[in-house]
Design a protein around this motif. Structure first.
Motif, PDB file in Angstrom:
ATOM      1  N   PHE A  22     -57.303  68.521  -3.378  1.00  0.00           N
ATOM      2  CA  PHE A  22     -56.147  69.042  -2.659  1.00  0.00           C
ATOM      3  C   PHE A  22     -56.229  70.529  -2.353  1.00  0.00           C
ATOM      4  O   PHE A  22     -56.023  71.377  -3.201  1.00  0.00           O
ATOM      5  CB  PHE A  22     -54.822  68.740  -3.347  1.00  0.00           C
ATOM      6  N   ASP A  77     -48.880  67.520  -2.067  1.00  0.00           N
ATOM      7  CA  ASP A  77     -49.547  66.295  -2.490  1.00  0.00           C
ATOM      8  C   ASP A  77     -48.512  65.514  -3.287  1.00  0.00           C
ATOM      9  O   ASP A  77     -48.169  65.880  -4.407  1.00  0.00           O
ATOM     10  CB  ASP A  77     -50.756  66.648  -3.347  1.00  0.00           C
ATOM     11  N   TYR A  82     -49.053  62.670   1.506  1.00  0.00           N
ATOM     12  CA  TYR A  82     -49.019  64.109   1.769  1.00  0.00           C
ATOM     13  C   TYR A  82     -47.862  64.462   2.690  1.00  0.00           C
ATOM     14  O   TYR A  82     -47.459  63.660   3.526  1.00  0.00           O
ATOM     15  CB  TYR A  82     -50.308  64.569   2.454  1.00  0.00           C
ATOM     16  N   ASP A  87     -56.633  58.984  -1.941  1.00  0.00           N
ATOM     17  CA  ASP A  87     -56.772  60.329  -1.404  1.00  0.00           C
ATOM     18  C   ASP A  87     -57.868  60.363  -0.356  1.00  0.00           C
ATOM     19  O   ASP A  87     -58.803  59.571  -0.400  1.00  0.00           O
ATOM     20  CB  ASP A  87     -57.098  61.322  -2.523  1.00  0.00           C
TER      21      ASP A  87
END
Length: 124
Positions: free
Chosen positions: A41, A54, A60, A114
């Protein structure tokens, strides 16, 4: 070809020329963009983005430095998931607001993941 340069009504800081090679469709500039690393991140580069959050795995929020006029804009998102998983879909988590856009990444197994490289741009 149609082109313009310099500064005029609504244009500031123009330092180049925009040219259309064919057609007469109007140009609408990008109002903001961001490139981020979702696995560790961090924002790599951006314009008109004040910050990002995050919210959890593959989730996000992008916050615009200068808000959009309303929530009726297009936020285009794409990315590459980590662990060699395929990105099945990446899009709005909730509808955008004038000041932010919340997005998420889903993988083929419908789990959040992610992104190693996340990219978004907004047009209005």
């Amino acid at each position: 070809a149609t082109s313009f340069s310099g500064s005029g009504s609504g244009l500031t800081g123009i330092s180049g020329t925009i040219t259309t090679s064919s057609g007469s469709a109007p140009y609408y500039g990008v109002r903001g963009w961001v490139n981020w690393n979702g696995s560790s991140f961090g924002v790599r580069a951006s314009r008109n983005v004040s910050s990002m959050s995050d919210n959890g795995s593959g989730d996000y929020t992008i916050y615009w430095d200068t808000d959009m006029a309303d929530a009726d804009y297009a936020c285009n998102v794409s990315g590459t998931a980590q662990y060699n998983t395929d990105v099945d879909s990446m899009g709005y988590r909730y509808g955008p607001s004038s000041g932010s856009c919340r997005i998420w990444n889903k993988t083929r197994g419908y789990g959040n993941a992610d992104v190693v490289i996340g990219m978004a741009s907004v047009h209005r």
